[in-house]
Design a protein around this motif. Structure first.
Motif, short mmCIF file in Angstrom:
data_model
loop_
_atom_site.label_atom_id
_atom_site.label_comp_id
_atom_site.label_asym_id
_atom_site.label_seq_id
_atom_site.Cartn_x
_atom_site.Cartn_y
_atom_site.Cartn_z
N ALA A 332 0.83 -1.41 0.01
CA ALA A 332 0.19 -0.07 -0.04
C ALA A 332 0.78 1.19 -0.15
CB ALA A 332 -0.68 0.04 1.14
N ALA A 333 1.99 1.26 0.60
CA ALA A 333 2.77 2.32 0.95
C ALA A 333 4.09 2.54 -0.16
CB ALA A 333 3.23 2.62 2.34
N ARG A 334 3.98 1.66 -1.05
CA ARG A 334 5.43 1.58 -1.86
C ARG A 334 5.49 2.96 -2.78
NH1 ARG A 334 8.32 -2.48 -4.03
NH2 ARG A 334 6.78 -4.00 -3.28
N SER A 335 4.45 3.39 -3.32
CA SER A 335 4.76 4.58 -3.88
C SER A 335 4.87 5.74 -3.06
CB SER A 335 3.54 4.80 -4.95
OG SER A 335 3.26 3.88 -5.94
N SER A 336 4.27 5.70 -2.07
CA SER A 336 4.65 6.93 -1.23
C SER A 336 6.03 6.69 -0.55
CB SER A 336 3.57 6.67 0.11
OG SER A 336 2.19 6.96 -0.49
N CYS A 337 6.48 5.81 -0.17
CA CYS A 337 7.72 5.53 0.10
C CYS A 337 8.88 5.85 -0.90
CB CYS A 337 7.84 4.28 0.76
SG CYS A 337 6.97 3.80 2.40
N ALA A 338 8.51 5.45 -2.20
CA ALA A 338 9.48 5.86 -3.47
C ALA A 338 9.56 7.27 -3.22
CB ALA A 338 8.92 5.61 -4.54
N ALA A 339 8.57 8.11 -2.89
CA ALA A 339 8.68 9.59 -2.97
C ALA A 339 9.55 10.13 -2.04
CB ALA A 339 7.04 10.16 -2.70
N ILE A 340 9.76 9.31 -0.77
CA ILE A 340 10.73 9.82 0.17
C ILE A 340 12.21 9.85 -0.29
CG2 ILE A 340 11.71 9.13 2.53
CD1 ILE A 340 9.03 8.37 3.26
N GLU A 341 12.46 8.76 -1.18
CA GLU A 341 13.85 8.86 -1.74
C GLU A 341 14.17 9.92 -2.50
OE1 GLU A 341 16.80 5.84 -4.16
OE2 GLU A 341 14.73 5.08 -4.23
N ARG A 342 13.27 10.63 -3.19
CA ARG A 342 13.37 11.60 -4.08
C ARG A 342 13.53 12.71 -3.15
NH1 ARG A 342 11.54 12.92 -9.35
NH2 ARG A 342 11.79 15.18 -9.66
N ASP A 343 12.71 12.99 -2.10
CA ASP A 343 12.82 13.97 -1.25
C ASP A 343 14.41 14.02 -0.55
OD1 ASP A 343 10.19 14.78 -1.45
OD2 ASP A 343 9.60 13.79 0.64
N TRP A 344 15.07 12.64 -0.09
CA TRP A 344 16.21 12.85 0.21
C TRP A 344 17.25 13.20 -0.80
CZ3 TRP A 344 15.35 7.53 3.13
CH2 TRP A 344 14.57 7.82 4.27
N LEU A 345 17.11 12.68 -2.13
CA LEU A 345 18.12 12.98 -3.03
C LEU A 345 18.08 14.52 -3.20
CD1 LEU A 345 17.47 10.37 -5.61
CD2 LEU A 345 19.64 10.72 -4.42
N GLU A 346 16.96 15.19 -3.08
CA GLU A 346 16.86 16.64 -3.51
C GLU A 346 17.37 17.16 -2.37
OE1 GLU A 346 12.77 17.13 -4.35
OE2 GLU A 346 13.05 16.74 -6.72
N ALA A 347 17.37 16.88 -1.22
CA ALA A 347 17.83 17.70 -0.15
C ALA A 347 19.23 17.19 0.19
CB ALA A 347 17.22 16.99 1.37
N GLY A 348 19.84 16.20 -0.77
CA GLY A 348 21.34 15.81 -0.75
C GLY A 348 21.65 15.07 0.62
N SER A 349 20.61 14.31 1.16
CA SER A 349 20.90 13.46 2.56
C SER A 349 21.90 12.30 2.07
CB SER A 349 19.52 13.20 2.98
OG SER A 349 18.86 14.29 3.34
N ARG A 350 23.05 12.26 2.79
CA ARG A 350 23.78 11.01 2.45
C ARG A 350 23.39 9.95 3.46
NH1 ARG A 350 26.47 15.44 1.48
NH2 ARG A 350 28.06 15.54 -0.19
#
Length: 891
Positions: A332-350
């Motif tokens: 159920a949360a796969r797409s929503s959790c995929a968006a978290i990776e985008r947020d981290w990439l755009e924020a430059g989180s290592r």
């Protein structure tokens, strides 16, 4: 299988094999023999790998109370920890201490297996000032032996000699022991077997292979991959001819090529296995060399969950964990959790902490966030603990976090879960040699143990067995293909243990120590393979790594055979039988008259570059997946330049103020502008930047600002009329909303429009192509003209602000407006009015395309629009294969 072995097993004998694979093969052969004889039930035979058999004998000695105080037997993980402790305590600076400990443990085993039974390493001790590797090992071995004596323990390397010494004190059962498939016995094994025989134990050494009339041939493929494809296709053909046949494929370098072997085997032998949720146990082949337990997805999720709870986890690994099917509510949360990776990439989180991950889940997957928040509240953070406490704590955390998820595990996943539980038990047992471990040391050790643990799900008797050369020794097949027997690989090159004297290893004929030993060993294996089936194929590749190769001399005596035809892979089979349907879909819905154009001036530029890009990016809101950032992105660097320029001219206001400032005043105003720009940068993103990037960014901005101000000084007088000025333009019934970076009022009348650009600005000579460039400048000029018809626009320019090229690039209506710009007459236009008319015509035509929904995939060729698009997975254009790297400084 040798029927004498099977008969002995039926009579109650114990069979001992060199490895687990041969033991399993022997069990399958015994079961098949019982079924063939008409039985429906029979006692399970005792078939044990050598190491398991030794442990069984030791347990008999312990039960007989003849071991005195030395009753504890170290497991391999416990022994590995002890070796690592000894290497650490030694205090020497080593590039890879854990690797050195592993080499020392291997040397310890070789000394006991091939030595005379004494502590021969003592002769290798030398002065520390002249210490070599054998001397270093001798020192470590002395400490290791002392630790074993102090703790009253033994390890597996010592066990055979210990059992030989205890043999006279134990009443061994009157039961035959069959030594099945041992190609060569070590001196230590010979001592043990002799001691047992002297005490009345019945030992029978038998070859596992029955006599067979074999047809042996050799063949050559053009490459190792073609060789593997031919072998798999041949195996498939054998099963088609005889569905009940047992087919073997032996790969000389299986450990290196396992991934390639499995991928090709799936393609050729069971293409349906690539389908989603295809059962992994339904494959017609089995690979003897298992994968590292740490690479199994179920275990990867467990290890990452533990690391996330204990410290920080790499953002990529954390994102994969959130999408893992082994988390609660994963589907159920796969797409929503995929968006978290985008947020981290755009924020430059290592990397991220558990708290940061839960905060991200609050916005995207609140149910999982609540689960992990509740679990973390009960998770006690300790600096040090015993291995058992760490295991119990991790087991509790995983259960509370929802691992391995609510769905029913398949057979392979269930076995992986059982292997994980055994791993935690092994980790708990490390307390024998390590009373307490720090948090980081515990997590690192758990990961290392998982990497070193080989996981191979119990198969279902697959008809095709893919094995390495050692695992295949002694196993019989109906048909066998041995590949990779090139002259430079078979026999393999010597690889002696560096911790032992070379002369000592060669004197005792230790495997891998000398070329003559390798030759004899390879010759014996080759002869065994030649007798392992009624049909045997040896093969090699004519080209390896772009260099010619020849077959091994060990197979040249067999007749040559043409390489059999290979089976087409499933992609070729699908392509050969395809029925394609063509569908033209290059129109998006029309935009209603009076609509606000999405994207403002950017949609016009995108429509000129590629109509599909304009629709996808600005109407469908399709965005390319962000790249991992080591520093600031081109867009972020451009944004900071815009902010700094705006801050400077908001304070300076006009050309006269700039000219009046001395160097100190310019520096003071520039520093203030840069400080203002950096203060507006997102704080979270700024904290995630490397320290060096943060420290250098202010200097970079100041240099760019100073370089541009030198160009501004040479201009005719002007006053800044607007910064980030809002503007609108109506074209083809659409309204375009824009922001103009800067509008300057010229002292002699009219205005100049400036657009800051941190990428390369195209020269005006290229603006007037069939697909216009610099469309945003045209949009700005027309917008100002429509809004203020009485004020003439006399110049439009890009402020190209790059570290390697700072310049003003644009057009001027006359030389007095901005002498450094290109005169409009140089572009084959009569005057500025003709330029504005051309812009209105061309940009209006693009606006009409946007209104009509034109979405044809037709990118500009020069400069190539695909280079900076990033939407190729959506448009599927083939030209993406020929793209170069995107310029790092392109805004």
């Amino acid at each position: 299988m040798n029927r004498e072995i099977l008969a002995s097993l039926a009579d109650g004998a114990v069979a001992v094999t060199p490895n687990r694979r041969l033991a399993r093969s022997l069990l399958l052969a015994f079961d098949a023999e019982q079924l063939a004889s008409g039985l429906t039930a029979w006692p399970t035979p005792s078939i044990l790998p050598y190491q398991t058999w030794l442990t069984t004998l030791w347990e008999q000695c312990v039960a007989a109370d003849v071991t005195e105080d030395e009753s504890l037997l170290l497991t391999p993980p416990q022994a590995a920890v002890l070796w690592e402790q000894i290497v650490d305590v030694d205090g020497r600076t080593l590039l890879n201490p854990r690797g050195a400990a592993a080499l020392a443990a291997e040397a310890w085993s070789l000394v006991h297996a091939w030595g005379a039974g004494g502590e021969s390493w003592r002769a290798w001790r030398r002065d520390d000032r002249e210490a070599d590797d054998p001397s270093l090992f001798a020192s470590w071995a002395e400490h290791y032996a002392a630790e074993l004596r102090r703790a009253s323990t033994r390890d597996l390397a010592q066990l055979p000699d210990t059992l030989a010494g205890l043999a006279p004190r134990v009443a061994w059962p009157n039961r035959t022991t069959v030594l099945a498939g041992f190609v060569e016995l070590t001196p230590q094994q010979q001592r043990l077997f002799a001691a047992l025989a002297n005490e009345g134990a019945i030992l029978l050494r038998l070859d596992t292979l029955p006599p067979v009339e074999a047809r042996v041939r050799r063949t050559t493929a053009i490459s190792p991959r073609a060789e593997l494809v031919a072998a798999l296709s041949w195996a498939r053909g054998k099963l088609v001819e005889a569905p009940g046949a047992r087919v073997g494929i032996v790969v000389e370098d299986l450990a290196v090529r396992r991934g390639e072997v499995v991928a090709l085997a799936e393609d050729i032998l069971c293409p349906a296995s690539i389908l989603p949720r295809a059962p992994s146990t339904a494959r017609p082949f089995d690979v003897s060399l298992g994968a590292s337990l740490a690479s199994i997805p179920l275990i990867v999720a467990a290890l990452d969950l533990i690391e996330l709870a204990e410290s920080r986890l790499a953002a990529g690994a954390a994102a994969a964990l959130l999408r893992s099917p082994y988390m609660p509510g994963a589907d159920a949360a796969r797409s929503s959790c995929a968006a978290i990776e985008r947020d981290w990439l755009e924020a430059g989180s290592r990397d991220v902490t558990l708290a940061e991950t839960v905060a991200a889940l609050d916005r995207r997957a609140p149910a999982l966030a609540m689960c992990w928040r509740d679990a973390s509240a009960k998770f006690a953070h300790e600096r040090t603990a015993s291995p058992r406490n760490w295991s119990d704590k991790w087991r509790t955390w995983l259960a509370a976090a929802g691992w391995p998820g609510p769905r029913t595990l398949d057979s392979a996943e269930y076995q992986a879960c059982q292997a994980w539980e055994r791993l935690l038990l092994e980790f708990s047992s490390l307390g024998v040699v390590a009373n307490r471990m720090s948090r980081s040391a515990a997590v690192d050790k758990l990961r290392a143990m998982a990497r070193e643990t080989v996981f191979q799900p119990e198969g279902s008797g697959a008809p095709i067995q893919i094995l390495g050369v050692l695992e295949a020794s002694g196993i019989a097949f109906d048909a066998l293909w041995v590949l990779g027997l090139a002259a430079d690989r078979w026999p393999p090159a010597p690889n002696p243990n560096p911790m032992l004297p070379i002369a000592w290893q060669r004197e005792r004929l230790i495997p891998r120590a000398h070329s003559s030993v390798e030759l004899a060993f390879a010759r014996g294996l080759t002869a065994g393979f030649a007798a392992a089936a009624s049909e045997v194929v040896f093969s090699s590749a004519s080209t390896i790594d772009d260099r010619p190769s020849s077959p091994s001399a060990l197979i040249m005596t067999y007749p040559e055979w043409p390489l059999p035809a290979s089976t087409s892979g499933w992609p070729r089979m699908i392509a050969a039988n395809q029925r394609l349907e063509s569908l033209v879909d290059d129109r998006a819905p029309r935009l209603s008259p009076g609509s606000i154009a999405p994207g403002g001036s950017r949609i016009i530029a995108a429509q000129s570059d590629c109509p599909f890009q304009a629709v996808a990016r600005h109407r469908l809101d399709a965005q390319p997946w962000p790249d991992p950032l080591g520093g600031l992105s081109p867009r972020e660097r451009g944004s900071l330049v815009h902010l700094a320029m705006a801050a400077f001219w908001t304070a300076a206001r006009d050309h006269a103020t700039l000219v009046a400032l001395d160097s100190a005043g310019v520096k003071r105003l520039a520093e203030s502008a840069v400080e203002t720009a950096l203060a507006q940068f997102p704080a979270v993103r700024w904290r995630n930047l490397p320290v060096l990037v943060r420290a250098a960014e202010a200097t970079r901005l100041e240099r760019l600002l100073h370089a541009w101000l030198e160009i501004e000084r040479t201009r005719p007088p002007f006053a800044v009329q607007g910064v980030e000025a809002k503007a609108t333009l109506d074209l083809a019934s659409l309204t375009f909303r824009m922001r103009i970076d800067r509008v300057d009022a010229l002292a002699d009348g009219g205005i100049a429009i400036i657009d800051f650009k941190t990428g390369l600005a195209e020269r005006p000579g290229k603006w007037f192509e069939a697909r216009p460039l610099a469309t945003q400048l045209g949009m700005y000029v027309l917008a100002r003209r429509d809004a203020h018809p009485d004020v003439k626009v006399r110049a439009a320019a890009f402020a190209q602000v790059r570290p390697d090229a700072v310049a003003a690039v644009g057009l001027a209506a006359d030389a007095s407006a901005w002498p450094a710009l290109t005169d409009v007459s140089a572009c084959k236009l009569d005057d500025w009015e003709a330029l504005q008319a051309w812009w209105r015509s061309q940009l209006g035509a693009l606006a009409l395309e946007i209104v009509s929904g034109n979405a044809v995939v037709s990118p500009r060729r020069s400069p190539l629009a695909c280079r900076t698009c990033g939407l190729q997975p959506l448009c599927r254009i083939q030209s993406v294969r020929n793209l170069g790297e995107q310029s790092l400084d392109n805004e």
